[in-house]
Write an enzyme that holds these catalytic residues in place. Structure first.
Site, mmCIF file in Angstrom:
data_model
loop_
_atom_site.group_PDB
_atom_site.id
_atom_site.type_symbol
_atom_site.label_atom_id
_atom_site.label_comp_id
_atom_site.label_asym_id
_atom_site.label_seq_id
_atom_site.Cartn_x
_atom_site.Cartn_y
_atom_site.Cartn_z
ATOM 1 N N GLU A 366 3.030 -33.374 -10.599
ATOM 2 C CA GLU A 366 3.967 -33.813 -9.564
ATOM 3 C C GLU A 366 4.100 -32.760 -8.478
ATOM 4 O O GLU A 366 4.417 -33.081 -7.326
ATOM 5 C CB GLU A 366 5.333 -34.141 -10.172
ATOM 6 N N HIS A 397 -8.117 -34.400 -35.024
ATOM 7 C CA HIS A 397 -8.483 -35.635 -35.709
ATOM 8 C C HIS A 397 -8.468 -36.830 -34.759
ATOM 9 O O HIS A 397 -8.524 -37.981 -35.208
ATOM 10 C CB HIS A 397 -7.530 -35.881 -36.874
ATOM 11 N N LYS A 520 9.014 -46.926 -6.203
ATOM 12 C CA LYS A 520 10.418 -47.233 -6.456
ATOM 13 C C LYS A 520 10.913 -48.338 -5.521
ATOM 14 O O LYS A 520 11.658 -49.235 -5.926
ATOM 15 C CB LYS A 520 11.275 -45.972 -6.271
#
Length: 557
Positions: A366, A397, A520
């Site tokens: 960001e 794994h 937004k």
């Protein structure tokens, strides 16, 4: 063949040109060539690329660099004005150019009684005053003197935030409050806007003894506003008192907007304020950390700030050749810009640090995930790499197969802890010690295998096991003496200053995030459509989204 006049102009020497030429040379060498086996030259190189500050040790010897590389990188930093811009940062200059304000998160951890740099005095004094108010709230909760709307003492805190208001405090809680014996009160974190984290808490917590902390810099973020309204409705319904009464007794606000907290119904005595010169992803040290202090106590919270402050002083004072944040920033920029490595894995070998990759994703991506420079021109090369990762033993794994034998090149930070003391019976202590040693052995082995590839296979095993380990995956190892409040504070401040140095190298503003705003705005319009509310007609015509809206509507009916 005729040459144009421009082709006859000699290329002007710059540190970037020198690094590009140096990268061509090093690309022809493998990390095995650089690491060099058990020779005096190899040991000398390894020693020159290891650095220690207090209980934090940084090993860069498995990076594709030489001491000459570091010298060239430091020249580049000098040419970009890192030192003068570092001084301006600490002096409160308006380094956040787009928002025309300072970036003084360091003031939030500046200790009282220690003179701050010129220009930071007022900021440090304000932060110390708010820290005193925070300490009073913490003490009141710990003494059982904070009473809910029905007169019962607080036992649980629900911290409602998102992004920087959630990731930092949550990381510290997971790291330092890993056992019930370490916590004064129980703290729970809610960030997802869908209510999935809030619902289980509403079923398990006692509403009469639950305190809400609403942490929101702007006090307008939709995620937190919806979560807190649902939480207040739960408390109000359960306790059979109105929302206004619940808000007066069981809600703390933390924001840079005290007027909005007051309008929301939070009494001034229950408000904690930080200024807009502390960015959300840099706000752990501010009153945003109140839930951490309530959970751990002020002693640990202050130690967290002390570790970060020690790194601040080191970053401000140490020459770049010995400066840990500058060095890790320069090496990261070298990998991304000059070696063209697009992704960077964060691999902590301690389960308490499970949220470190997510925290650094926000901090770095960001901040520096931008392609437009401060002067408005486009960046012509890669800047911040894609940050990702997981707890190392789990990752082994999951995706290490691809990293070892796939076709992708990555860089990595391995984070390890040298020791951990646990009060237990001798048998349990011995068993835990063996687990620690196994974890450390795996960390060191994987870092070695990332770098050396097939050359890490002992001679006695060659021909008896699968080969094809690609190696040449440059990595750093950050070793903590122990995972305590001071060391995690220093570690996170190290990464904060890394971000700043890289922003100077790339001429970016790391303190704004314009790229998140349009999404937004679109979401607000689509929310109004979904809820049947009036909405503007200016949405882009998008058949894909329109058909999804129709499908949602059909299924909801």
């Amino acid at each position: 063949m005729f040459s144009s006049p421009s082709s006859l102009v000699p290329r002007v020497y710059t540190p970037v040109n020198a690094l590009e030429k140096h990268a061509e040379y090093l690309q022809a060498l493998s990390l095995s060539d650089l690491i060099g086996g058990d020779t005096p030259a190899a040991r000398e190189r390894a020693g020159a690329l290891a650095f220690t500050l207090g209980s934090l040790h940084l090993d860069l010897s498995k990076q594709r660099i030489t001491p000459e590389t570091l010298s060239l990188l430091v020249d580049w930093a000098h040419s970009c004005g890192v030192e003068s811009k570092r001084a301006a940062l600490f002096a409160g200059a308006k380094v956040n150019t787009s928002e025309r304000r300072a970036a003084l998160h360091m003031a939030a951890r500046w200790p009282s009684g220690t003179r701050p740099p010129e220009g930071m005095e007022k900021a440090a004094a304000f932060c110390q005053h708010q820290r005193s108010r925070l300490a009073e709230m913490v003490e009141r909760v710990h003494q059982g003197k904070w009473f809910g709307a029905t007169g019962q003492s607080i036992t649980d805190v629900v911290h409602i935030g998102v992004g920087g208001s959630d990731l930092g405090p949550k990381l510290i809680s997971e790291t330092l409050a890993d056992r019930p014996s370490h916590a004064h009160v129980n703290v729970h974190y809610v960030s997802s806007m869908d209510g999935a984290q809030l619902l289980p808490l509403m079923e398990s917590l006692n509403p009469a003894t639950t305190l809400l902390v609403l942490a929101s810099k702007s006090f307008t973020t939709a995620d937190t506003q919806f979560n807190v309204r649902t939480a207040l409705a739960w408390l109000s319904d359960s306790l059979e008192v109105d929302v206004a009464t619940v808000s007066r007794h069981q809600l703390i606000g933390v924001s840079s907007k005290p007027e909005k907290m007051a309008a929301f119904g939070i009494p001034e005595a229950h408000q904690l304020v930080f200024k807009d010169w502390i960015g959300g992803r840099f706000s752990l040290w501010s009153p945003i950390g109140v839930s951490v202090a309530m959970q751990l106590g002020m002693s640990d919270f202050n130690a967290l700030l002390e570790g970060a402050h020690a790194m601040d002083c080191h970053f401000l004072e140490a020459p770049l050749t010995e400066n840990l944040p500058a060095l890790i920033a320069l090496v990261g920029a070298w990998n991304c810009q000059f070696l063209n490595i697009p992704t960077h894995a964060v691999l902590p070998y301690d389960g308490r640090l499970k949220s470190l990759p997510a925290y650094l994703q926000q901090l770095e991506m960001e901040s520096n995930g931008k392609s437009v420079r401060i002067d408005g021109r486009s960046v012509t090369h890669a800047t911040c790499p894609i940050i990702w990762g997981d707890v190392g033993p789990n990752a082994q794994h999951a995706f290490y197969q691809l990293l070892h034998q796939g076709g992708h090149t990555v860089s990595a930070d391995f984070v390890a802890v040298a020791g951990r003391h646990v009060e237990a019976t001798p048998d349990v202590q011995a068993s835990l010690a063996a687990q620690e040693q196994l974890t450390l052995a795996n960390c060191l082995a994987q870092a070695q295998l990332f770098a050396l590839g097939d050359d890490a296979i002992p001679l006695a095993l060659r021909g008896h096991m699968a080969q094809g380990y690609r190696g040449n995956q440059p990595n750093s190892l950050l070793l903590l003496k122990q995972l305590d409040a001071w060391s995690i504070g220093a570690l996170l401040a190290l990464y904060e200053h890394k971000v700043f140095v890289q922003s100077v190298l790339w001429n970016l503003n790391p303190f704004d995030q314009p790229g998140v705003e349009l999404g937004k705005q679109l979401a607000t319009s689509l929310f109004n459509i979904l809820t049947g509310s009036p909405h503007e007609q200016g949405l882009v015509k998008d058949p894909s989204t329109e058909q999804l809206l129709r499908k949602v509507g059909d299924w909801r009916q």
